[in-house]
Design a protein around this motif. Structure first.
Motif, PDB file in Angstrom:
ATOM      1  N   UNK A 270      66.537 -20.412  13.487  1.00 39.71           N
ATOM      2  CA  UNK A 270      65.718 -19.333  12.923  1.00 39.71           C
ATOM      3  C   UNK A 270      65.685 -18.154  13.907  1.00 39.71           C
ATOM      4  N   UNK A 311      66.558 -19.281   7.657  1.00 38.57           N
ATOM      5  CA  UNK A 311      65.774 -18.059   7.882  1.00 38.57           C
ATOM      6  C   UNK A 311      64.278 -18.370   7.871  1.00 38.57           C
ATOM      7  N   UNK A 312      63.871 -19.224   6.940  1.00 39.15           N
ATOM      8  CA  UNK A 312      62.444 -19.541   6.794  1.00 39.15           C
ATOM      9  C   UNK A 312      61.997 -20.652   7.739  1.00 39.15           C
ATOM     10  N   UNK A 313      62.923 -21.198   8.510  1.00 39.07           N
ATOM     11  CA  UNK A 313      62.542 -22.301   9.389  1.00 39.07           C
ATOM     12  C   UNK A 313      62.237 -23.563   8.604  1.00 39.07           C
ATOM     13  N   UNK A 314      62.894 -23.704   7.463  1.00 37.42           N
ATOM     14  CA  UNK A 314      62.710 -24.887   6.617  1.00 37.42           C
ATOM     15  C   UNK A 314      63.888 -25.826   6.868  1.00 37.42           C
ATOM     16  N   UNK A 315      63.574 -27.069   7.179  1.00 35.93           N
ATOM     17  CA  UNK A 315      64.607 -28.043   7.519  1.00 35.93           C
ATOM     18  C   UNK A 315      65.664 -28.120   6.414  1.00 35.93           C
ATOM     19  N   UNK A 318      68.308 -32.170   4.544  1.00 32.33           N
ATOM     20  CA  UNK A 318      68.568 -32.868   3.275  1.00 32.33           C
ATOM     21  C   UNK A 318      69.640 -32.198   2.411  1.00 32.33           C
ATOM     22  N   UNK A 324      71.728 -34.519  -1.441  1.00 33.95           N
ATOM     23  CA  UNK A 324      71.916 -33.069  -1.279  1.00 33.95           C
ATOM     24  C   UNK A 324      70.797 -32.240  -1.917  1.00 33.95           C
ATOM     25  N   UNK A 325      69.592 -32.370  -1.373  1.00 41.21           N
ATOM     26  CA  UNK A 325      68.408 -31.741  -1.974  1.00 41.21           C
ATOM     27  C   UNK A 325      67.879 -30.620  -1.089  1.00 41.21           C
ATOM     28  N   UNK A 326      67.908 -29.378  -1.563  1.00 35.35           N
ATOM     29  CA  UNK A 326      67.265 -28.293  -0.811  1.00 35.35           C
ATOM     30  C   UNK A 326      65.746 -28.430  -0.900  1.00 35.35           C
ATOM     31  N   UNK A 327      65.041 -27.707  -0.031  1.00 38.65           N
ATOM     32  CA  UNK A 327      63.585 -27.695  -0.135  1.00 38.65           C
ATOM     33  C   UNK A 327      63.122 -26.840  -1.309  1.00 38.65           C
ATOM     34  N   UNK A 328      63.914 -25.840  -1.651  1.00 35.44           N
ATOM     35  CA  UNK A 328      63.485 -24.958  -2.761  1.00 35.44           C
ATOM     36  C   UNK A 328      64.683 -24.276  -3.388  1.00 35.44           C
ATOM     37  N   UNK A 329      64.536 -23.918  -4.659  1.00 32.83           N
ATOM     38  CA  UNK A 329      65.386 -22.900  -5.267  1.00 32.83           C
ATOM     39  C   UNK A 329      64.621 -21.567  -5.226  1.00 32.83           C
ATOM     40  N   UNK A 339      57.906 -14.872   9.129  1.00 31.97           N
ATOM     41  CA  UNK A 339      59.103 -15.288   9.872  1.00 31.97           C
ATOM     42  C   UNK A 339      59.298 -14.423  11.112  1.00 31.97           C
TER      43      UNK A 339
ATOM     44  N   UNK B 150      65.281 -29.543  -6.383  1.00 36.97           N
ATOM     45  CA  UNK B 150      64.793 -29.330  -5.007  1.00 36.97           C
ATOM     46  C   UNK B 150      63.354 -29.811  -4.838  1.00 36.97           C
ATOM     47  N   UNK B 153      60.528 -27.460  -6.424  1.00 39.34           N
ATOM     48  CA  UNK B 153      60.483 -27.537  -7.881  1.00 39.34           C
ATOM     49  C   UNK B 153      60.058 -28.929  -8.341  1.00 39.34           C
TER      50      UNK B 153
END
Lengths: 641, 641
Positions: A270, A311-315, A318, A324-329, A339, B150, B153
């Motif tokens: 980050x 960028x957001x400091x989100x791991x 995964x 293969x799961x992001x933390x968010x869309x 940030x 994700x 969501x």
């Protein structure tokens, strides 16, 4: 402990201590010495070369260093263990890293024209370039013993009366400075806020009038580009770009995710993008437009899924581990200050939404900018970055997929590759008889060549194939003064001899380079092919093909088709859209309509995971030829000898 | 530079360096050595005494130090310049500061009973003790290759389905930890949020279930009291109190404002209350209730106007400069994290609204707690703090004013004054013939007296007057073994000889003390008088008189009337309401209804500025007698000799 001295051609030396047997590349990274290492130090790219001046390194010669070069002191820093006090020279022009740091986004008139054409088309399509920001000078009576209303209530009432709103919300940082600002301004202040119906959300209150600005940023895996805009007029006030400071942690998203998974890595990655990349860009934009950073009231970032997580400091770990799961869309409610971006403390941070682990906000923003979503006829959108992403569809449906093209299109993985900056050969023709090249170089007249950028590589491979110098497998099959072989028998085409080049090193394209590039173009073509065939369609349905990416406006679509990189559709259907991610981010930061539309695009787009898609691997293998194993797909691609 | 060594009875020495001629008090402040200095170092209170053990101080003897004491080494630290390396003893029990640090709020059963009675009455009056906080365990399917939604969501959809809301808002800090929390909890997490209609504003998502709490705080100029409550049940989980760490910057709000006006002062005063006062209180509450601070999801603070400005780091200088303008009455949208309180990052910070420069949120919250606003009949509400505040009104209208009573009611400005903690004489009677005292002491049986708290002073002055020992001007007019005069002729009543006291120092009330106290009670009475007479009313209209403040539940209302502090209305109309500010803050943090009602009270209350009010000064002078120059107002106040 040993003392390690990094010397440079154009800057002061950096001296640090290092443990015996430490990796020279790691030591450089820890000392913030920029050495290009797109392969993240596994020895495969050969870009991290330094010249040993004094001392001893345990550093075996690899195929990336010739015997003469090795004798001259050249070493790969990733493979070098420190055995004594050492002094090394970090080469300037020879390191693609420095070149990558000066990127070409919106630096040419052509790029700006492309950008402005897209924005005009977006508005012509009915997207209102409006937002709810308002600004007004608000004047109050100064308090007296007979009128002792507090500052907050005094300002609130004045805003209600003069700006015609019912409710007013002041942020904490404004409350803290309110007493001083009102008195400094003799109770006549500039209010900047966002108006929603009868409610005004105040962003700032200042003694002086000043512009109301926003920043749009495209964060690529390799390069970062940004523009500063006027929030009311949309005028481009300044533009800036640089390499992504994360590049020393690896060239592609997979290496970055590995690095951020190490202890402290999330923070380190980050910091690399926020502190080392965005802050200097922000400072440059503000200096160029002569505004304070506190006048930036909104920031929009478009970037791939991994980049916006980092960028957001989100791991992001995964993202690369099954399943293969992001933390968010989608992610909302962020402040730029969250940030560590020192713009206005009230500024929101809009993140263009992702739609898959490997199709991110850069693609949703870019898809928006192409207007693919607004047309009856079918369009294809291809973004040529470190990852290649493909979108296909029309106003009724959209599908997308990603393929790992590697850094070839931006000059990575290619021995003489570089970005489309000064000294880059961006266009090449070859005389079919003499095999002599003619080329066009980015930069002022008289500029000598430094390397090959993406569009130049496409031209060169296309010309080598047309002239029968290489065959469909990319192997050299003609002899001549421009063709040479090393002692392993690996052929190469010499575009510039050491005497002809700016660096004193030969500029040549080798069979290894050609193989890398053919794999990259094969990945792109087979991704397009797979997406279309999954719908029982083929390229004949396409009415538009939008090509985006750092490959540059100089891309010769005919040659790209000739080598089987893009489908063989009429050339006039091709349109180069430049940095469509930045173009989309610009629209999103200015226009609430555009922002909503991008959110809609993300919600409505189907993501196809190629790595688990039956048939993709076969399509890829079939596409790793010039132009393709099924030559009938490319009827115009011919060999003239 | 000289070396200054502060030694203590019960803690390790503190050693610092100081410039020649530096003030010992300033050196102590900079070293965070707590020396009580309610007058902020102007030599008037005599509380900052220390004992010189070694070295040389330039420190003239004042009236606060007897010749024997001076010979014994006692000095006022505020008047002491450092002339050499010195060692001083900072006395423990003799310093009221240490006593002030251990305050009595809600520490006794009586205080708790008072608090609970108020809360019951508030609910009986129809104020709903409800808020929009909800908590629920939300369970998701773990992601698979066929279900790659994700984390954000996935959680959002599960919340929508299981908590029955349409829109969900996740804070940034939850986004940052989401991947880890979901996986640590096997995709079954506790969600805490605030539900407004179909919208859920998520405050936190955790792997483990834990209580959902809030904190209510009363920040007084002298003392700070707080409670930790369960947000769903309202149960008191823990309580804590301490002195306000700002006290070393002066005893009253004026001195605090002066101090915060110096360079760096805003930050220093904010740190004194946040870092030195609230953080230890917060830690104590959490330790006592065995919860993490991150389980506190809302904080409400009630405090006077200066205190809430200093708490928020908002410049309070304009409050004391004509025309006396605060930065705010109402302030919204704050987070506890904004001021550095490490509770849950989502926690809002509610500030009880002010209604004037010297009538603050402690009074609006306290007025709410008395239910004065809910009654047809007229009530008076008197808060006896460092400032005295008066509210008069009923359900149709409310008026308020403030007077500067000084710290007399909390034991300040009185040579043997102290707060109502262990060793404080809280009730006194005097035998009219022998003039011998009998008293009640706070603390365990056998506790020897240390000093006099507010209720004890009221009793003592009332008894001295009843027994004819002092006259209406507060001067000694009887002789006896308990009465003495110093060499200036200043009389005093000896409550305890050095042999009878816990400190080995005489406990006596002097004519100077009586004069200080009479001025304080005169300020209160004349403020009440002025407020009522401005409406052409007098005390006969009163049906309720609510008395609040740190003076303690032991206050003898009959004696307070006897000395002319409170109007002579029937005793049963008086009700001691304890820390009504804390009681109001407790209701506000739990109940959105209560919070709105307090906002209404602030908007509807009229503020009367006494300092510019015609007639107040005359009323004050008339009230500075025992009981009053117009004795007819106090028919029951008699002298028995």
């Amino acid at each position: 402990m040993y003392q390690v001295t990094f010397t440079f051609e154009n800057q002061d030396p950096v001296v640090v201590t290092a443990a015996p047997d430490a990796s020279l590349l790691e030591v450089a990274r820890n000392a913030n010495v920029a050495i290009d290492a797109p392969c993240s130090g596994n020895g495969s790219c050969g870009k991290c070369r330094v010249k040993l001046i004094a001392g001893e390194l345990d550093s075996p010669r690899t195929g990336h260093i010739s015997e003469e070069e090795y004798a001259d002191g050249w070493r790969l820093s990733c493979g070098s263990k420190i055995l004594s006090d050492v002094t090394v020279l970090v080469p300037d022009i020879a390191s693609a890293y420095q070149s990558r740091m000066k990127t070409a986004d919106l630096s040419s008139g052509e790029e700006i024209a492309t950008f402005e054409r897209l924005q005009q088309a977006i508005q012509d399509a009915g997207v209102a370039f409006r937002n709810d920001f308002v600004t007004q000078t608000v004047t109050m009576d100064a308090p007296t013993l007979d009128d002792t209303m507090p500052d907050n209530e005094r300002l609130t009432w004045a805003i209600q009366a003069q700006m015609g709103v019912e409710t007013v919300e002041l942020p904490y940082f404004v409350m803290k400075k309110l007493a001083a600002v009102l008195r400094a301004a003799d109770f006549s202040v500039q209010v900047v806020g966002e108006r929603k119906g009868d409610h005004l959300k105040v962003y700032d209150v200042t003694a002086e009038d000043a512009p109301v600005c926003a920043m749009a940023v495209d964060i690529g895996t390799t390069t970062v580009a940004a523009v500063l805009v006027d929030l009311f007029t949309g005028k481009l006030l300044a533009k800036a770009s640089s390499g992504n400071g994360q590049i020393r942690y690896g060239a592609d998203v997979i290496n970055r995710i590995v690095e951020q998974g190490k202890a402290g890595g999330v923070k380190r990655l980050q910091d690399a993008v926020v502190k080392e990349t965005l802050r200097p860009i922000l400072a440059g934009l503000c200096a160029s437009a002569k505004i304070k950073a506190s006048r930036i009231f909104r920031v929009c970032v478009a970037s791939n899924t991994t980049m916006n997580h980092l960028l957001l400091g989100v791991d992001a770990a995964p993202v690369r581990m099954e399943p293969y799961i992001p933390s968010f869309f989608h992610v909302h409610g962020l402040k730029a200050a969250d940030i560590g971006l020192a713009v206005n403390p009230s500024a929101d941070l809009r993140i263009a939404p992702n739609i898959g682990s490997y199709v991110g906000g850069d693609i949703t923003a870019g898809t928006f900018a192409t207007l693919l979503w607004n047309k009856e006829e079918f369009s294809l959108f291809v973004d040529l970055g470190t990852n290649g992403e493909i979108v296909f569809g029309n106003q009724d449906f959209m599908m997308s997929c990603a393929c790992s093209a590697g850094p070839a299109f931006e000059g990575g993985d290619i021995s003489c590759g570089m970005r489309a900056t000064d000294g880059a050969i961006e266009a090449v023709t070859i005389d079919v008889d003499t095999m002599e090249p003619a080329y066009k170089i980015v930069g002022d007249e008289g500029q000598q060549p430094v390397g090959l950028c993406g569009s130049g590589i496409i031209d060169l491979i296309s010309e080598l194939f047309r002239c029968g110098i290489i065959n469909a497998k990319g192997l050299f099959v003609r002899e001549g003064s421009r063709v040479a072989h090393d002692h392993h028998g690996t052929g190469r085409y010499i575009l510039a001899t050491p005497a002809e080049s700016a660096t004193g090193r030969e500029i040549a394209l080798t069979e290894v380079d050609i193989d890398s590039f053919v794999r990259a173009k094969g990945a792109i073509y087979s991704a397009i092919d797979t997406l279309l065939s999954s719908l029982d369609m083929d390229a004949s349905v396409l009415e538009h093909v939008y090509v985006a990416g750092g490959i540059g406006s100089g891309i010769n679509m005919k040659n790209a088709i000739n080598i089987g990189m893009f489908p063989a559709v009429e050339l006039e259907k091709y349109e180069y859209v430049g940095n469509s991610s930045l173009a989309g981010a610009y629209a999103m930061v200015l226009s609430d309509d555009a922002n909503e539309k991008v959110e809609d695009i993300a919600r409505n787009m189907t993501y196809v995971e190629l790595s688990t898609h039956v048939g993709y691997m076969d399509n890829f293998v079939a596409a790793c030829f010039l132009p393709h194993t099924d030559a009938a797909r490319f009827p115009d691609s011919v060999q003239e000898r």
